[in-house]
Design a protein around this motif. Structure first.
Motif, PDB file in Angstrom:
ATOM      1  N   GLY A   1      12.791   4.560   1.974  1.00 53.50           N
ATOM      2  CA  GLY A   1      12.084   3.748   1.417  1.00 53.50           C
ATOM      3  C   GLY A   1      11.765   2.478   2.266  1.00 53.50           C
ATOM      4  O   GLY A   1      12.171   2.405   3.272  1.00 53.50           O
ATOM      5  N   PRO A   2      11.249   1.428   1.579  1.00 55.03           N
ATOM      6  CA  PRO A   2      10.887   0.181   2.429  1.00 55.03           C
ATOM      7  C   PRO A   2      12.219  -0.555   3.016  1.00 55.03           C
ATOM      8  O   PRO A   2      12.054  -1.116   4.171  1.00 55.03           O
ATOM      9  N   SER A   3      13.372  -0.315   2.547  1.00 53.28           N
ATOM     10  CA  SER A   3      14.645  -0.752   2.871  1.00 53.28           C
ATOM     11  C   SER A   3      15.075  -0.376   4.470  1.00 53.28           C
ATOM     12  O   SER A   3      15.560  -0.865   5.211  1.00 53.28           O
ATOM     13  N   ALA A   4      14.416   0.922   4.702  1.00 48.46           N
ATOM     14  CA  ALA A   4      14.367   1.625   6.021  1.00 48.46           C
ATOM     15  C   ALA A   4      13.786   0.563   7.098  1.00 48.46           C
ATOM     16  O   ALA A   4      14.404   0.329   8.212  1.00 48.46           O
ATOM     17  N   ASP A   5      12.439   0.184   6.779  1.00 50.00           N
ATOM     18  CA  ASP A   5      11.961  -0.941   7.488  1.00 50.00           C
ATOM     19  C   ASP A   5      12.804  -2.199   7.704  1.00 50.00           C
ATOM     20  O   ASP A   5      13.013  -2.677   8.836  1.00 50.00           O
ATOM     21  N   PHE A   6      13.336  -2.452   6.732  1.00 47.66           N
ATOM     22  CA  PHE A   6      14.033  -3.769   6.663  1.00 47.66           C
ATOM     23  C   PHE A   6      15.203  -3.648   7.696  1.00 47.66           C
ATOM     24  O   PHE A   6      15.665  -4.642   8.414  1.00 47.66           O
ATOM     25  N   TYR A   7      16.017  -2.501   7.446  1.00 50.84           N
ATOM     26  CA  TYR A   7      16.980  -2.310   8.480  1.00 50.84           C
ATOM     27  C   TYR A   7      16.513  -2.269   9.920  1.00 50.84           C
ATOM     28  O   TYR A   7      17.468  -2.914  10.818  1.00 50.84           O
ATOM     29  N   ALA A   8      15.783  -1.665   9.990  1.00 53.20           N
ATOM     30  CA  ALA A   8      15.183  -1.432  11.471  1.00 53.20           C
ATOM     31  C   ALA A   8      14.861  -2.927  12.004  1.00 53.20           C
ATOM     32  O   ALA A   8      15.172  -3.234  13.230  1.00 53.20           O
ATOM     33  N   LEU A   9      14.031  -3.582  11.172  1.00 55.49           N
ATOM     34  CA  LEU A   9      13.644  -5.087  11.613  1.00 55.49           C
ATOM     35  C   LEU A   9      14.970  -5.948  11.738  1.00 55.49           C
ATOM     36  O   LEU A   9      14.866  -6.718  12.783  1.00 55.49           O
ATOM     37  N   GLY A  10      15.858  -5.913  10.940  1.00 52.32           N
ATOM     38  CA  GLY A  10      17.101  -6.717  11.043  1.00 52.32           C
ATOM     39  C   GLY A  10      17.699  -6.437  12.408  1.00 52.32           C
ATOM     40  O   GLY A  10      18.131  -7.198  13.269  1.00 52.32           O
TER      41      GLY A  10
ATOM     42  N   PRO B   1      18.101   3.428  10.064  1.00 56.03           N
ATOM     43  CA  PRO B   1      19.038   3.293   9.285  1.00 56.03           C
ATOM     44  C   PRO B   1      19.901   4.631   9.169  1.00 56.03           C
ATOM     45  O   PRO B   1      19.342   5.837   9.286  1.00 56.03           O
ATOM     46  N   PRO B   2      21.105   4.831   8.559  1.00 57.72           N
ATOM     47  CA  PRO B   2      21.805   6.183   8.432  1.00 57.72           C
ATOM     48  C   PRO B   2      21.013   7.342   7.512  1.00 57.72           C
ATOM     49  O   PRO B   2      20.870   8.339   7.805  1.00 57.72           O
ATOM     50  N   GLU B   3      20.369   6.784   6.294  1.00 54.87           N
ATOM     51  CA  GLU B   3      19.647   7.705   5.582  1.00 54.87           C
ATOM     52  C   GLU B   3      18.470   8.271   6.347  1.00 54.87           C
ATOM     53  O   GLU B   3      18.061   9.584   5.982  1.00 54.87           O
ATOM     54  N   GLN B   4      17.860   7.668   7.348  1.00 54.56           N
ATOM     55  CA  GLN B   4      16.851   8.215   8.047  1.00 54.56           C
ATOM     56  C   GLN B   4      17.411   9.064   9.183  1.00 54.56           C
ATOM     57  O   GLN B   4      16.646  10.234   9.336  1.00 54.56           O
ATOM     58  N   VAL B   5      18.491   8.730   9.896  1.00 58.26           N
ATOM     59  CA  VAL B   5      19.183   9.571  10.643  1.00 58.26           C
ATOM     60  C   VAL B   5      19.469  10.919  10.201  1.00 58.26           C
ATOM     61  O   VAL B   5      19.227  11.975  10.718  1.00 58.26           O
TER      62      VAL B   5
ATOM     63  N   ARG C   1       0.852  -1.164   0.068  1.00 61.96           N
ATOM     64  CA  ARG C   1      -0.044   0.053   0.059  1.00 61.96           C
ATOM     65  C   ARG C   1       1.070   1.233  -0.216  1.00 61.96           C
ATOM     66  O   ARG C   1       0.383   2.381   0.142  1.00 61.96           O
ATOM     67  N   GLN C   2       2.091   1.099  -0.047  1.00 55.27           N
ATOM     68  CA  GLN C   2       3.059   2.139  -0.178  1.00 55.27           C
ATOM     69  C   GLN C   2       3.086   3.009   0.987  1.00 55.27           C
ATOM     70  O   GLN C   2       3.125   4.232   0.962  1.00 55.27           O
ATOM     71  N   ILE C   3       3.232   2.086   2.206  1.00 59.97           N
ATOM     72  CA  ILE C   3       3.456   2.916   3.453  1.00 59.97           C
ATOM     73  C   ILE C   3       4.709   2.321   4.027  1.00 59.97           C
ATOM     74  O   ILE C   3       4.841   1.156   4.041  1.00 59.97           O
ATOM     75  N   ILE C   4       5.518   3.106   4.853  1.00 60.28           N
ATOM     76  CA  ILE C   4       6.484   2.528   5.375  1.00 60.28           C
ATOM     77  C   ILE C   4       6.408   2.945   7.068  1.00 60.28           C
ATOM     78  O   ILE C   4       5.778   4.098   7.153  1.00 60.28           O
ATOM     79  N   HIS C   5       6.630   2.284   7.912  1.00 56.75           N
ATOM     80  CA  HIS C   5       6.403   2.457   9.237  1.00 56.75           C
ATOM     81  C   HIS C   5       7.467   3.233   9.870  1.00 56.75           C
ATOM     82  O   HIS C   5       6.781   4.203  10.880  1.00 56.75           O
ATOM     83  N   ARG C   6       8.654   3.372   9.635  1.00 61.58           N
ATOM     84  CA  ARG C   6       9.998   4.279   9.933  1.00 61.58           C
ATOM     85  C   ARG C   6      10.174   4.095  11.510  1.00 61.58           C
ATOM     86  O   ARG C   6      10.959   4.653  11.939  1.00 61.58           O
TER      87      ARG C   6
ATOM     88  N   GLU D   1      22.623  -8.911   6.075  1.00 60.58           N
ATOM     89  CA  GLU D   1      22.145  -8.039   4.705  1.00 60.58           C
ATOM     90  C   GLU D   1      21.325  -7.096   5.114  1.00 60.58           C
ATOM     91  O   GLU D   1      21.414  -5.910   4.542  1.00 60.58           O
ATOM     92  N   MET D   2      20.291  -7.335   5.682  1.00 64.24           N
ATOM     93  CA  MET D   2      19.364  -6.328   6.193  1.00 64.24           C
ATOM     94  C   MET D   2      19.813  -5.020   7.045  1.00 64.24           C
ATOM     95  O   MET D   2      19.139  -4.029   6.753  1.00 64.24           O
ATOM     96  N   VAL D   3      21.119  -5.260   7.548  1.00 64.31           N
ATOM     97  CA  VAL D   3      21.532  -4.031   8.335  1.00 64.31           C
ATOM     98  C   VAL D   3      22.615  -3.385   7.777  1.00 64.31           C
ATOM     99  O   VAL D   3      23.422  -2.745   8.322  1.00 64.31           O
ATOM    100  N   GLN D   4      22.804  -3.461   6.275  1.00 63.48           N
ATOM    101  CA  GLN D   4      23.908  -3.014   5.804  1.00 63.48           C
ATOM    102  C   GLN D   4      23.697  -1.375   5.455  1.00 63.48           C
ATOM    103  O   GLN D   4      22.589  -1.258   5.474  1.00 63.48           O
ATOM    104  N   GLU D   5      24.601  -0.833   5.831  1.00 64.29           N
ATOM    105  CA  GLU D   5      24.648   0.789   5.560  1.00 64.29           C
ATOM    106  C   GLU D   5      24.066   1.216   4.245  1.00 64.29           C
ATOM    107  O   GLU D   5      23.207   1.943   4.098  1.00 64.29           O
ATOM    108  N   ASP D   6      24.788   0.559   3.243  1.00 64.16           N
ATOM    109  CA  ASP D   6      24.106   0.795   1.785  1.00 64.16           C
ATOM    110  C   ASP D   6      22.992   0.251   1.534  1.00 64.16           C
ATOM    111  O   ASP D   6      22.454  -0.983   1.715  1.00 64.16           O
ATOM    112  N   VAL D   7      21.936   1.150   1.058  1.00 65.33           N
ATOM    113  CA  VAL D   7      20.636   0.756   0.895  1.00 65.33           C
ATOM    114  C   VAL D   7      20.468  -0.313  -0.314  1.00 65.33           C
ATOM    115  O   VAL D   7      19.539  -1.163  -0.284  1.00 65.33           O
ATOM    116  N   ARG D   8      21.419  -0.324  -1.311  1.00 66.79           N
ATOM    117  CA  ARG D   8      21.463  -1.281  -2.553  1.00 66.79           C
ATOM    118  C   ARG D   8      21.786  -2.419  -1.913  1.00 66.79           C
ATOM    119  O   ARG D   8      21.677  -3.708  -2.712  1.00 66.79           O
TER     120      ARG D   8
END
Length: 586
Positions: free
Chosen positions: A241-250, A231-235, A166-171, A291-298
């Protein structure tokens, strides 16, 4: 329901002086007059706590005869209202068992009159009976069992898949925002999780809508983050994007496995989490979390489906193991431990080499900067010596012309002879005109030093020129008083007086006495050595009608004085004064 009908009611007005208890059945607060039955349906019972900008209450829904949660915005800033409205919109649009349900009319505003007329935004949502993962983790200080963590992991990824679809990120994913709804409010044993336990993602105050076009743009987002999880990009407030949620979940799952706050596991130099040696888990699970907590989003997983696919492989039951299989697993485990040890050794060596390289680089840079500064100091001093020498010679030549080839010289001779005979009897007129040579040489020397701009001068041309003429003129007067005339003491005394007074007038920034002493005594000693070695004349005198050839010795004298003054000013500026500052003389 008797315990509900007999309960006291709580006023939700944050400015109420006596919010509790209010009698059940009252429509309005006895203390402030605020409504107690919201929308003629919801009755606030008791506060549950506060979160962010809001106060949270348990409410009784008279329509459904169930307890629910009421979230009241008590912060009146525009940004808080924007985030609160955003949370209400997100929760109202979602219909998933992993997200608290919100009624169709669950978002509303209550009008208050005390202490002033204003609106109080409210949000009613489903009440989840259970504990957050943060509370559950307190029962497992060494980390939660792996099978429980994998189960929570899978449920959270399923929730995120629905959000991201639904194009929503929790953050703001972290243990305190993941609640396990259970039939029993406590978890007693590692195997205490029932089949019907449901993980719910709460606190959507930081949730945000995203789109592919926004992710490709360079615009930034609201700087909202949780230290240790975001993640760093949020700080930094960059686009997320969605990968910010994956980083926090990891990071959340790593904390649940290890029992340690993520910042405690961070390497101080690289910022990476060093957690795999803290707890022994499935290597495939560890690889996925890394992999989920990598600083590089890619470098993170692209979407929730990829994580679900890998989790499905990790969760597959292992086939029955025979003796050979057990031996094979043992070998793999041993090789894995050896590999980890070797990796740690390589990392330690890399850190040592990095520190050594950094130290060598700093040393080389320091040496290079020192050499450059020495070279610049030498160039500046040489430049000042050249200009002072040329200025002194030019001034001496100009003074010679004025003294012996213009009427000004005859007038000066008569004036000085008259005044000098009163001070020093039997003075010959021949000693009157050469004062112009001294004065002009002093002006030329001062002008050359000031033009060079070296030694941190303020470049006061007028003051330096006037004092240069006065200092060399006074030196000439000292020369007339010294006897015998054919010794070198007279010229050394001239240098001491002239160099000292001239240096004090150059507009140096500080330590004027130090510059004056070193310039005067250094120049005088240097010229005295030249006299001793026979390289400089001890005295010079002009005849009544001097020829141009008689100007040779004065030029050597005045030029060498300017040369020596510049040299000792350079020594003082680049060596002596910094040394005194280092010793504490400011």
């Amino acid at each position: 329901m008797s315990h509900i009908t007999q309960s006291a009611v709580h006023c939700i007005n944050p400015d109420c002086q006596r919010p509790y208890p209010q009698p059940w059945g009252n429509k309005f607060c006895n203390s402030c007059g605020a409504p107690l039955e919201l929308l003629d349906r919801y009755v606030p019972l008791q506060p549950l706590g506060s979160g962010g900008f809001a106060q949270i209450y348990t409410v009784w829904d008279q329509k459904t005869q169930t307890e629910k949660v009421l979230k009241v915005l008590v912060e009146d800033s525009p940004k808080a209202l924007e985030l609160f409205t955003q949370e209400a919109a997100v929760l109202s649009s979602l219909h998933h068992p992993g997200v608290p349900a919100v009624d169709a009319e669950g978002y509303f505003q209550v009008q208050l009159f005390n202490p002033k007329l204003h609106q109080l935004p409210c949000l009613v949502m489903e009440k989840i009976n259970g504990q957050t993962l943060e509370e559950i983790l307190k029962k497992f200080p060494q980390g939660c069992p792996e099978n429980l963590v994998i189960n929570w992991f899978a449920q959270t990824v399923e929730i995120l898949q629905e959000l991201h679809k639904r194009q929503i990120i929790h953050r703001d994913i972290k243990p305190s925002n993941l609640m396990l709804g259970t039939s029993s409010p406590t978890v007693t044993t590692p195997q205490g999780q029932a089949q019907g336990d449901r993980l719910v993602l709460i606190d959507f105050g930081g949730a945000k809508q995203f789109s592919a076009s926004k992710l490709r743009s360079q615009s930034s987002s609201t700087r909202l983050f949780s230290s240790g999880y975001s993640p760093p990009e949020q700080v930094t407030g960059s686009i997320v994007g969605p990968s910010a949620d994956f980083y926090a979940l990891g990071r959340t799952m790593i904390e649940l496995l290890t029992g340690k706050y993520p910042l405690e596991l961070e390497d101080q130099q690289t910022g990476k989490l060093r957690w795999r040696t803290v707890v022994n888990v499935n290597p495939q699970l560890a690889d996925l979390l890394d992999e989920m907590v990598q600083e590089d989003v890619r470098s993170r997983p692209a979407n929730a489906a990829m994580i679900q696919k890998r989790l499905a492989k990790i969760s597959q039951p292992l086939p029955p193991t025979g003796l050979f299989a057990q031996l094979q697993d043992k070998i793999k485990q041993t090789l894995g431990q050896v590999s980890q040890g070797f990796t740690l050794l390589i990392q330690a060596i890399e850190r040592v080499l990095a520190n050594f390289t950094q130290a060598v680089t700093k040393t080389v840079v320091f040496i290079a900067q020192t050499i450059i500064k020495i070279f610049q100091a030498c160039l500046a001093t040489i430049w000042a010596m050249i200009l002072a020498y040329v200025g002194a010679c030019f001034g001496a030549i100009a003074g010679f012309i004025l003294a012996y080839h213009t009427s000004l010289g005859h007038w000066v001779v008569q004036s000085i002879s008259t005044q000098l005979n009163q001070l020093v009897p039997n003075t010959q007129p021949i000693f009157g005109a050469d004062i112009l040579v001294f004065i002009a040489a002093g002006w030329g020397t001062a002008w050359g030093l000031t033009v060079s701009g070296c030694f941190g001068q303020r470049r006061r041309f007028l003051v330096a020129s006037v004092m240069g003429m006065i200092s060399y003129g006074f030196g000439w007067f000292i020369l007339q008083l010294i006897t015998p005339k054919d010794s070198g003491e007279g010229l050394v005394a001239v240098i001491l007086v002239a160099a000292c007074l001239l240096t004090l007038s150059l507009g140096l920034r500080s330590h004027h006495v130090v510059y004056a002493v070193f310039a005067a005594f250094g120049s005088a000693i240097a010229y005295a050595l030249l006299i001793i070695l026979g390289l400089a004349p001890p005295i010079f005198q002009f005849s009544s009608q001097p020829a141009w050839s008689e100007l040779q010795l004065p030029l050597i004298f005045f030029g060498s004085v300017g040369f020596f003054i510049s040299f000792w000013l350079g020594v003082s500026y680049y060596l002596i004064v910094p040394g005194l500052r280092f010793l504490g003389w400011r």
